[in-house]
Write a protein that holds these residues in place. Structure first.
Motif, PDB file in Angstrom:
ATOM      1  N   SER A 431       0.836  -1.208   0.000  1.00  0.00           N
ATOM      2  CA  SER A 431       0.000   0.000   0.000  1.00  0.00           C
ATOM      3  C   SER A 431       0.868   1.254   0.000  1.00  0.00           C
ATOM      4  O   SER A 431       0.584   2.232  -0.705  1.00  0.00           O
ATOM      5  CB  SER A 431      -0.926   0.011   1.221  1.00  0.00           C
ATOM      6  OG  SER A 431      -1.820  -1.078   1.200  1.00  0.00           O
ATOM      7  N   GLU A 435       1.060   3.986  -3.016  1.00  0.00           N
ATOM      8  CA  GLU A 435       0.722   5.385  -2.766  1.00  0.00           C
ATOM      9  C   GLU A 435       1.846   6.317  -3.219  1.00  0.00           C
ATOM     10  O   GLU A 435       1.589   7.368  -3.824  1.00  0.00           O
ATOM     11  CB  GLU A 435       0.434   5.597  -1.279  1.00  0.00           C
ATOM     12  CG  GLU A 435      -0.015   6.997  -0.910  1.00  0.00           C
ATOM     13  CD  GLU A 435      -1.307   7.403  -1.588  1.00  0.00           C
ATOM     14  OE1 GLU A 435      -1.436   8.590  -1.952  1.00  0.00           O
ATOM     15  OE2 GLU A 435      -2.186   6.532  -1.764  1.00  0.00           O
ATOM     16  N   TYR A 438       1.710   6.464  -6.913  1.00  0.00           N
ATOM     17  CA  TYR A 438       0.563   7.256  -7.373  1.00  0.00           C
ATOM     18  C   TYR A 438       0.833   8.753  -7.242  1.00  0.00           C
ATOM     19  O   TYR A 438       0.453   9.553  -8.089  1.00  0.00           O
ATOM     20  CB  TYR A 438      -0.669   6.844  -6.572  1.00  0.00           C
ATOM     21  CG  TYR A 438      -1.945   7.550  -6.960  1.00  0.00           C
ATOM     22  CD1 TYR A 438      -2.312   7.702  -8.290  1.00  0.00           C
ATOM     23  CD2 TYR A 438      -2.799   8.051  -5.975  1.00  0.00           C
ATOM     24  CE1 TYR A 438      -3.496   8.346  -8.641  1.00  0.00           C
ATOM     25  CE2 TYR A 438      -3.985   8.688  -6.317  1.00  0.00           C
ATOM     26  CZ  TYR A 438      -4.327   8.837  -7.649  1.00  0.00           C
ATOM     27  OH  TYR A 438      -5.493   9.467  -8.003  1.00  0.00           O
ATOM     28  N   ARG A 439       1.545   9.129  -6.180  1.00  0.00           N
ATOM     29  CA  ARG A 439       1.827  10.547  -5.936  1.00  0.00           C
ATOM     30  C   ARG A 439       3.090  11.026  -6.660  1.00  0.00           C
ATOM     31  O   ARG A 439       3.470  12.187  -6.524  1.00  0.00           O
ATOM     32  CB  ARG A 439       1.998  10.791  -4.431  1.00  0.00           C
ATOM     33  CG  ARG A 439       0.731  10.644  -3.615  1.00  0.00           C
ATOM     34  CD  ARG A 439       1.036  10.861  -2.137  1.00  0.00           C
ATOM     35  NE  ARG A 439      -0.156  10.775  -1.319  1.00  0.00           N
ATOM     36  CZ  ARG A 439      -0.545  11.720  -0.460  1.00  0.00           C
ATOM     37  NH1 ARG A 439       0.162  12.824  -0.345  1.00  0.00           N
ATOM     38  NH2 ARG A 439      -1.624  11.564   0.267  1.00  0.00           N
ATOM     39  N   MET A 508      -0.911   7.897   3.482  1.00  0.00           N
ATOM     40  CA  MET A 508      -2.016   6.945   3.329  1.00  0.00           C
ATOM     41  C   MET A 508      -3.214   7.316   4.202  1.00  0.00           C
ATOM     42  O   MET A 508      -4.101   6.487   4.437  1.00  0.00           O
ATOM     43  CB  MET A 508      -1.553   5.519   3.657  1.00  0.00           C
ATOM     44  CG  MET A 508      -0.535   4.967   2.685  1.00  0.00           C
ATOM     45  SD  MET A 508      -0.128   3.223   2.989  1.00  0.00           S
ATOM     46  CE  MET A 508       0.857   3.362   4.488  1.00  0.00           C
ATOM     47  N   TYR A 515      -9.630   6.000  -3.571  1.00  0.00           N
ATOM     48  CA  TYR A 515      -8.926   5.189  -4.572  1.00  0.00           C
ATOM     49  C   TYR A 515      -9.853   4.684  -5.677  1.00  0.00           C
ATOM     50  O   TYR A 515      -9.395   4.004  -6.597  1.00  0.00           O
ATOM     51  CB  TYR A 515      -8.254   3.989  -3.895  1.00  0.00           C
ATOM     52  CG  TYR A 515      -7.125   4.370  -2.969  1.00  0.00           C
ATOM     53  CD1 TYR A 515      -5.885   4.729  -3.470  1.00  0.00           C
ATOM     54  CD2 TYR A 515      -7.309   4.379  -1.587  1.00  0.00           C
ATOM     55  CE1 TYR A 515      -4.846   5.091  -2.626  1.00  0.00           C
ATOM     56  CE2 TYR A 515      -6.275   4.731  -0.735  1.00  0.00           C
ATOM     57  CZ  TYR A 515      -5.046   5.085  -1.253  1.00  0.00           C
ATOM     58  OH  TYR A 515      -4.019   5.439  -0.421  1.00  0.00           O
TER      59      TYR A 515
END
Length: 755
Positions: A431, A435, A438-439, A508, A515
């Protein structure tokens, strides 16, 4: 002359055998079973005899405080050790002092009792320091000056507690002089002629001094041994008054100590008060020792029946809604009417939305295809990432493997990944990696960044959990907090989520709904959590997408079979309870609920269902991935060049058999259950290996299986929420293991064919 020598030897022998410290040790072994048990547990912890697999000894040998193992962390451990020692001395004094009437004739009786009751505490300190120094040198690679500085902190903590306690009792306790009598002048040890004068008394003393223990000599201090005189010439009532006043003082001190420890819980969110987990364990023992002595002293022979009765009453009351301790998933609405949980309703959820959910996921698959098709003539590989549970060990290992693999793929790993599933710590590491991806915060080819984020994900989580258990969870939780319009209790689950958020810079700190868009548009892989429902063993599938097809059991019209439905969708089951608002950290926690360390999350259903760690049903996430592949097998076979199952596990799959020649009675008693527990993960491996073999019959395209695993070692990394420096090094260096290196090369080769 011979008779005199014989008598002299007999006198010396008696003075040695009936030495007060030896007799107190005998009392501990013969009469104070609980106190003895507590000490045995502590000795076993530091000698690596209990909880080694879960890293419990490291909580004492490498105590982390405010992110460091230094003078102050050892100072706190010293304070906790001193608390155990003085709780032991105070409780022993309350229970055992009346067996030794001569104590009441001494000045400062509690101080002298403590000096004579020091065999076990001193032995513990010596054994602890030997093991601590050895561990710091061999596991943490510290130099001797650094270690000695930490040892100084340890002794400072112990002395601080011991001296404070001794000063309190010396200034508040009364001795026989306070009641008008003269303290006995017990002669120094050495003169045989004084034997008759110092011979122990033979008559019982009234007023509660019931059973006397023969004592010939005692320590007046750590440097001087004295002989014991009889107490027949003292008034029995006066001696009893001394003990009564001393015991009353001891109870006041114990009560104040327990209240002080528990009141620290009001500041548990302040980092300064998040003491090392080893210290929290010692504080629990201190509280148990003090409560046990008080109960035993006041209830005497009724202590055990009353404790059993109280336990039964508490068990009955805890089942009532008013007293029940319900642990919540934060963001979920528990105020709405409870949702019925029964077989018929679950079956309806299974069939009602299946076709619509498949259509929506097909749209996501098409978007995944568009992002990964690099040329019209080449089809992309689809990756399924399956990660194992295993606390911080698995979290760091998963993050490290993903970052290493992604760096070799030039950032393409997660782009080619469709689904990530698994249990516990592995999903925490995955996770966090997803994350950061994704960022766009993390470039896996940047070694400094990788080290930085690995240090974040491997930070301690156990200290706040253990401390919360001591100061909050053992009693009724009174502190609450609000999340939007919903209110929840603060407990160790709250401490876990808060600390994990702090460790990872709150990246997170999101909701499940946050999401939904990114997953539906194939910007990031779908992540499917599957904690286990305790009451019926079903998997609770959690995803921001609708995934009823993963629990649908009626996949073949020609099969006349009625299989049990083994799962239920979280968002559909709890649709009236704002499930998409659930905090992502709470979902991670539900998936990582190791028994007793973290509380099971209760769902707002009727009857109430509890959920715990996903590893109970599927520790490697394989069931979810294989089911997804099966449901979309036709599309995947047509639109990809094959599938890669990337398994990241924190245990060695083919570990060697442990040989044992022990075939005694205990082996026969414990082997059946012990074998089931130790081989539990192997049972899952056997089943999933079969599933993979069967997949070749229904999936026409190629399936590649790549496994990254921590190498087998007798000195395994512990499975808990705390890692030592050596353990972190072992984990991060395990990608250099020959098999793991070969698998990195294999993965790179497979993805390079897509170019």
């Amino acid at each position: 002359m011979v008779r005199r020598d014989t008598k002299s030897y007999r006198i010396r022998f008696n003075r040695f055998i009936y030495f007060f410290p030896f007799q107190l040790l005998t009392v501990l072994i013969k009469r104070n079973y609980l106190f003895l048990l507590y000490w045995i547990v502590l000795f076993c912890f530091i000698l690596n005899k209990i909880g080694v697999k879960y890293g419990i000894p490291y909580l004492f040998l490498d105590p982390e405080y405010l992110g460091k193992v230094d003078f102050w962390s050892m100072f706190v451990i010293g304070l906790a050790t001193g608390a155990v020692i003085m709780a032991f001395n105070i409780s022993s004094y309350i229970i055992n002092a009346r067996r030794f009437p001569f104590l009441a004739t001494l000045s400062k009786p509690f101080y002298k009792f403590t000096v004579n009751n020091s065999i076990v505490p001193i032995a513990f300190i010596i054994v602890y320091l030997v093991n601590f120094i050895s561990f710091q040198m061999n596991n943490e690679y510290k130099d001797i000056s650094d270690i000695l500085f930490k040892v100084a902190g340890f002794f400072s903590g112990i002395l601080g507690i011991v001296i404070t306690t001794i000063i309190y009792f010396s200034s508040t306790n009364k001795d026989i002089l306070s009641y008008g009598a003269t303290p006995a002048e017990h002669p120094s040890f050495g003169s045989f002629e004084e034997y008759e004068k110092s011979k122990p008394q033979d008559k019982n003393i009234d007023q509660g001094i019931h059973i006397k223990w023969r004592i010939e000599t005692y320590l007046s201090n750590f440097r001087q041994i004295r002989l014991v005189r009889g107490t027949e010439h003292y008034d029995a009532k006066t001696l009893a008054k001394v003990y009564q006043q001393n015991h009353r003082n001891a109870f006041i001190f114990e009560f104040t100590s327990v209240v002080l420890i528990l009141s620290i819980g009001l500041f548990k969110e302040v980092p300064f008060f998040r003491i090392p987990a080893g210290a929290s364990i010692m504080l629990i023992l201190s509280i148990l020792i003090m409560l046990g002595s008080a109960i035993r002293y006041w209830l005497k022979g009724w202590a055990i029946p009353m404790v059993i009765g109280a336990f039964i009453i508490i068990s009955i009351l805890s089942g009532r809604s008013f007293f029940a301790k319900i642990n919540s998933a934060y963001g979920l609405d528990y105020g709405h009417k409870s949702t019925p949980y029964n077989i018929s309703d679950i079956d309806q959820l299974q069939h009602k939305f299946n076709d619509a959910d498949i259509k929506n996921t097909l749209l996501t698959l098409e978007k995944w295809k568009d992002k990964n098709t690099l040329s019209p003539t080449e089809k992309p590989k689809m990756i399924f990432i399956d990660v194992s549970g295993g606390g911080l060990r698995s979290a760091l290992w998963t993050f490290h493997v993903l970052s290493m693999a992604d760096s070799m793929m030039n950032g393409r790993l997660l782009k080619n990944t469709m689904v990530i599933s698994g249990a516990s710590g592995g999903m925490i590491g995955a996770s966090y990696f997803r994350e950061l991806f994704y960022r766009h915060l993390f470039t896996s080819t940047n070694t400094k960044q990788r080290y930085f984020y690995e240090s974040k994900i491997s930070k301690d989580l156990l200290n706040p959990i253990a401390f919360s258990i001591v100061v909050n969870d053992l009693l009724v939780s009174i502190e609450k907090f609000k999340d939007g319009t919903y209110e929840y209790k603060k407990d160790r689950a709250y401490a876990f989520e808060k600390t994990l958020n702090e460790n990872t810079d709150f990246v997170m700190d999101k909701r499940l709904k946050d999401y939904q868009y990114a997953e539906a548009n194939a910007e990031i892989p779908m992540m499917i959590f599957s904690p286990t429902i305790v009451e019926d063993g079903r998997r609770l599938l959690i995803s921001p997408q609708n995934i009823s097809y993963l629990i649908n059991t009626n996949l073949h019209n020609h099969l006349t079979f009625n299989p049990l439905q083994d799962g239920v969708e979280y968002t559909r089951l709890l649709k009236d309870h704002d499930p998409m608002n659930t905090k992502f950290m709470s979902i991670i926690r539900m998936n990582s609920t190791f028994p007793y360390i973290l509380p099971n999350v209760s769902l707002p259903t009727k009857p109430v269902m509890d959920v715990m760690d996903a590893g109970v049903r599927d520790n490697f996430g394989m069931k979810t991935s294989i089911k997804f592949l099966y449901v979309f097998r036709e599309w995947i076979a047509k639109n990809t060049s094959g599938v890669i199952f990337l398994q990241i596990r924190d245990t060695y799959k083919q570990s060697p058999l442990e040989e044992s020649d022990e075939r005694g009675l205990l082996h026969s008693i414990f082997t059946p259950l012990g074998t089931i527990y130790s081989n539990y993960m192997k049972f899952q491996d056997y089943s999933f290996d079969e599933y993979m073999q069967y997949s070749s019959a229904w999936f026409p395209n190629k399936i590649d299986w790549i496994t990254f695993q921590l190498p087998y070692s007798k000195e395994q990394v512990s499975m808990n929420w705390h890692l030592t420096t050596k353990e972190k090094i072992i984990i991060t260096q395990s990608t250099q293991y020959q098999v793991n290196q070969a698998n990195l090369d294999k993965l790179k080769t497979l993805l390079d064919t897509d170019k």
